[in-house]
Write a protein that holds these residues in place. Structure first.
Motif, PDB file in Angstrom:
ATOM      1  N   ASP A 119       0.854  -1.192   0.000  1.00  0.00           N
ATOM      2  CA  ASP A 119       0.000   0.000   0.000  1.00  0.00           C
ATOM      3  C   ASP A 119       0.884   1.234   0.000  1.00  0.00           C
ATOM      4  O   ASP A 119       2.079   1.159   0.323  1.00  0.00           O
ATOM      5  CB  ASP A 119      -0.910  -0.006   1.231  1.00  0.00           C
ATOM      6  N   ASN A 121       2.189   4.894   1.330  1.00  0.00           N
ATOM      7  CA  ASN A 121       2.277   5.629   2.583  1.00  0.00           C
ATOM      8  C   ASN A 121       1.990   7.109   2.358  1.00  0.00           C
ATOM      9  O   ASN A 121       1.532   7.510   1.281  1.00  0.00           O
ATOM     10  CB  ASN A 121       3.651   5.415   3.230  1.00  0.00           C
ATOM     11  N   TRP A 128       5.343  -2.505   2.153  1.00  0.00           N
ATOM     12  CA  TRP A 128       4.624  -3.624   2.738  1.00  0.00           C
ATOM     13  C   TRP A 128       4.120  -3.193   4.114  1.00  0.00           C
ATOM     14  O   TRP A 128       4.907  -2.750   4.964  1.00  0.00           O
ATOM     15  CB  TRP A 128       5.541  -4.832   2.894  1.00  0.00           C
ATOM     16  N   GLU A 129       2.814  -3.332   4.327  1.00  0.00           N
ATOM     17  CA  GLU A 129       2.216  -3.024   5.627  1.00  0.00           C
ATOM     18  C   GLU A 129       1.719  -4.317   6.271  1.00  0.00           C
ATOM     19  O   GLU A 129       1.007  -5.095   5.623  1.00  0.00           O
ATOM     20  CB  GLU A 129       1.055  -2.040   5.467  1.00  0.00           C
ATOM     21  N   GLU A 131      -0.039  -6.335   9.788  1.00  0.00           N
ATOM     22  CA  GLU A 131      -0.652  -6.411  11.098  1.00  0.00           C
ATOM     23  C   GLU A 131      -0.237  -7.753  11.697  1.00  0.00           C
ATOM     24  O   GLU A 131      -0.424  -8.799  11.065  1.00  0.00           O
ATOM     25  CB  GLU A 131      -2.179  -6.337  11.023  1.00  0.00           C
ATOM     26  N   ALA A 141       1.695  -3.055  14.252  1.00  0.00           N
ATOM     27  CA  ALA A 141       1.802  -2.663  12.844  1.00  0.00           C
ATOM     28  C   ALA A 141       3.273  -2.519  12.495  1.00  0.00           C
ATOM     29  O   ALA A 141       4.028  -1.853  13.215  1.00  0.00           O
ATOM     30  CB  ALA A 141       1.079  -1.351  12.602  1.00  0.00           C
ATOM     31  N   ASP A 143       5.939  -1.809   9.104  1.00  0.00           N
ATOM     32  CA  ASP A 143       6.108  -1.419   7.700  1.00  0.00           C
ATOM     33  C   ASP A 143       7.490  -1.846   7.218  1.00  0.00           C
ATOM     34  O   ASP A 143       8.489  -1.614   7.902  1.00  0.00           O
ATOM     35  CB  ASP A 143       5.955   0.094   7.531  1.00  0.00           C
ATOM     36  N   SER A 153       9.071   1.213  10.019  1.00  0.00           N
ATOM     37  CA  SER A 153       8.452   1.677  11.260  1.00  0.00           C
ATOM     38  C   SER A 153       7.687   0.532  11.901  1.00  0.00           C
ATOM     39  O   SER A 153       7.380  -0.472  11.242  1.00  0.00           O
ATOM     40  CB  SER A 153       7.500   2.853  10.996  1.00  0.00           C
ATOM     41  N   SER A 154       7.377   0.687  13.171  1.00  0.00           N
ATOM     42  CA  SER A 154       6.548  -0.286  13.878  1.00  0.00           C
ATOM     43  C   SER A 154       5.912   0.398  15.080  1.00  0.00           C
ATOM     44  O   SER A 154       6.529   1.286  15.691  1.00  0.00           O
ATOM     45  CB  SER A 154       7.375  -1.496  14.328  1.00  0.00           C
ATOM     46  N   GLU A 157      -0.941  -1.178  17.449  1.00  0.00           N
ATOM     47  CA  GLU A 157      -2.228  -0.729  16.934  1.00  0.00           C
ATOM     48  C   GLU A 157      -3.234  -0.634  18.085  1.00  0.00           C
ATOM     49  O   GLU A 157      -3.272  -1.490  18.970  1.00  0.00           O
ATOM     50  CB  GLU A 157      -2.758  -1.713  15.887  1.00  0.00           C
ATOM     51  N   SER A 193      -1.303  -8.825  -1.576  1.00  0.00           N
ATOM     52  CA  SER A 193      -1.919  -8.750  -0.248  1.00  0.00           C
ATOM     53  C   SER A 193      -2.363 -10.129   0.212  1.00  0.00           C
ATOM     54  O   SER A 193      -2.720 -10.989  -0.608  1.00  0.00           O
ATOM     55  CB  SER A 193      -3.104  -7.783  -0.227  1.00  0.00           C
TER      56      SER A 193
END
Length: 230
Positions: A119, A121, A128-129, A131, A141, A143, A153-154, A157, A193
């Motif tokens: 997705d 940003n 890549w994102e 969960e 979360a 990335d 990043s992390s 959530e 995905s």
């Protein structure tokens, strides 16, 4: 007067010797005496070593950022038609295939992947994102940069209790995990995905590109079938 002349002569010899040293240190030839030549060689060797270190140090420093995955920007989001965007997503996903990207995310945050998706940003870069149902029971979360696999990043959530409850309920025992579902669906195209869905007792909904097709992988096997949309 003879003593003065001797002193002046000594100064002159030293000055000439200094000139010989400089000349040799700069790589020039010398026709001076043997002692001057030996001194010159020593000076030349002394100046060569620091020079070599100085030449080596900047090269290794400049090479470090370029070799790091984090120094490479993620690919840009496709612009224009939906087909252009699907092609851009598939191209980004092909740089770091879903199973490998899942491995990167889980190495950073151990647990169970609930969703993985290419997705854009906030900077319109494709990443890549993930969960992840972490081992401590929280929803995390993560990335990942498809251009090299660096963790971008992390964070934890919040407000996603449905996703958390679904993961705890469905991903038990020997349930098919996201990586296995992605590997199975990769034969259909580039996986962009993988998402855990609760319908039909739970299954993985996998999207492949660039043709934008959806597939279903059950939690008790790696059988891939076209996903039906009600």
């Amino acid at each position: 007067m003879r003593r003065t002349s001797s002193v002046l002569g000594a100064v002159t010899v030293v000055a000439l010797a200094g000139g010989t040293l400089v000349g040799c240190g700069d790589g020039g030839s010398s026709d001076g005496g043997g002692s001057a030549s030996r001194t010159s060689s020593g000076a030349s060797a002394a100046t060569t070593s620091p020079g070599s270190a100085a030449a080596t140090s900047p090269a290794s420093t400049s090479a470090s950022p370029s070799s790091g995955a984090s120094a490479t920007l993620p690919p840009k989001k496709g612009t224009g038609s939906d087909a252009d965007e699907h092609r851009a997503e598939a191209k980004a996903a092909a740089m770091l295939p879903a199973p490998e990207a899942i491995g990167k995310a889980l190495a950073h945050t151990p647990g169970k992947v609930l969703s993985a998706e290419i997705d854009d940003n906030a900077q319109d870069r494709l990443i890549w994102e993930f969960e992840i149902l972490a081992k401590d029971g929280t929803l995390q979360a993560v990335d990942v940069n498809p251009a090299g696999g660096a963790i971008l990043s992390s964070h934890q959530e919040r407000g996603e209790s449905d996703d958390l409850a679904r993961g705890k309920r469905l991903l038990t025992g020997g349930a098919t995990d996201a990586a296995a579902a992605a590997k199975a669906a990769a034969a259909k195209g580039t996986v962009v995905s993988v998402k855990l869905k609760p319908e039909n007792g739970g299954h993985w909904s996998v999207e492949t590109g660039p043709g934008d097709r959806d597939w279903s992988v059950p939690l008790d096997s790696v059988k891939v079938s076209p996903e039906r949309h009600d």
